[in-house]
Design an enzyme around this catalytic site. Structure first.
Site: not given
Ligand code: SF4
Length: 351
Positions: A36, A118, A136
């Protein structure tokens, strides 16, 4: 919105059409976290080789915590946005010092360096299968179109929608399905609606406005910057410095460089830099002109070369300088701006 149909169709589609990405195999918290962070501002196809090398060298949070920042930055070299790598390293240290294992609750994960809402949601959902929404850019676009939202809604609306839609069963697959739909089907300029599993639910499609929303964001105007770069060679070693100016050029080590001020020529800036670093003037040879972009900066860099002996000049690593072989330059220089400068210089000044 018929939420049951939305969930069912998306999950079924995702099972069949999801891309085989390395971070989707064995999604441990550590692997999800690394992926990520790497995927921020960077496309999946660019990230894949970096991810493989990073995981090979640092297979777990302990090995990352024990590494030096320099080793971490070296493996990050070329991915850009180096604060991501520094924060990963700091967070790994924090995890090994303060927790026995990777924390599994949202507030603790959120408190780690470099982790926002996020990423924390993605780790909780993808690695721990918790019912945590993620939002996102892809998710925002899918929601905007499914709901036919024509004005710029507050950020909170997207989080509320995902919280309402995410199922208690398979939260990880659902989050990934929405993101995958945005990445593969609900594309920014030409959404592939005829292939979309939720076409029948989509308000934008019904209204024929799917290509108009969300409205493209105004791009921040690029800032033009000019810099002078010194390539000083002594006994086939190149002078590197850790005092990197201007600060927009990332990395721990770089070639000595400075911003060219208004009214100053590139050679004047290079000579001033030469006096600052070496305490003297040298007959510098123009050897490179490079265009390079870093975030919203458009950089024009002018390279100047000098080769010879500098017997009376002492530059020590403790003062932020070192002499590097070409091989060491390849390893230590993390900004591709400097690699381009060296390459251009080699073409102009062979041998
Ligand atoms: Fe996006 Fe088209 Fe699917 Fe609507 S129907 S969600 S616009 S791909």
């Amino acid at each position: 919105m018929e939420v049951d149909t939305l969930r069912r169709n998306l999950l079924r589609w995702y099972r069949v059409h999801r891309r085989a990405l390395p971070w989707r195999e064995n999604p441990t918290p550590y692997r999800v976290w690394i992926s990520e962070i790497m995927l921020q501002q960077t496309q999946a196809k660019t990230v894949i080789p970096y991810y493989g090398r990073f995981l090979e060298r640092f297979p777990d949070v302990e090995s990352l915590a024990e590494a030096s920042e320099r080793d971490v930055l070296e493996l990050w070299s070329g991915l850009g946005y180096y604060s991501r790598a520094r924060n990963l390293h700091r967070a790994a240290k924090r995890i090994t010092e303060e927790h026995r294992e990777f924390p599994g609750d949202l507030p603790t994960i959120l408190a780690l360096p470099g982790i926002g809402r996020y990423t924390a949601g993605a780790i909780c959902s993808l690695a721990f299968n918790q019912v945590q929404p993620v939002v996102d850019g892809n998710v925002r676009r899918v929601i905007t179109r499914l709901e036919g939202i024509q004005n710029g809604p507050p950020e909170e609306l997207f989080w509320c929608r995902m919280s309402a839609w995410i199922p208690a069963k398979k939260p990880s697959a659902f989050n990934q399905a929405v993101m995958e739909l945005g990445a593969m089907v609900c594309l920014p300029s030409h959404p592939l609606c005829s292939r979309c599993p939720v076409e029948e639910l989509c308000k934008a499609r019904k209204l024929g406005i799917q290509e108009k929303i969300p409205a493209a964001r105004m791009k921040r105007a690029a800032q033009q910057t000019q810099v002078a770069i010194l390539i000083i060679e002594v006994k086939r070693r190149i002078l590197l410095t850790s005092h990197l100016k201007p600060a927009i050029v990332p990395g721990e080590w770089g070639l000595p460089c400075s911003r060219i001020l208004r009214g100053e020529s590139s050679i004047e800036a290079a000579e001033a830099q030469c006096r600052r670093v070496l305490g003297r003037n040298l007959p510098l040879l123009p050897c490179a002109k490079i265009s390079h972009s870093i975030t919203h900066h458009r950089i024009t860099a002018y390279g100047f070369f000098w080769s010879g002996n500098l017997q009376t000049v002492r530059l020590r690593e403790t003062d932020g300088y070192r002499w590097a072989t070409p091989r060491e330059c390849g390893r230590l220089l993390t900004s591709s701006l400097f690699h381009k400068a060296l390459m251009e210089c080699r073409k102009t000044v062979p041998g």
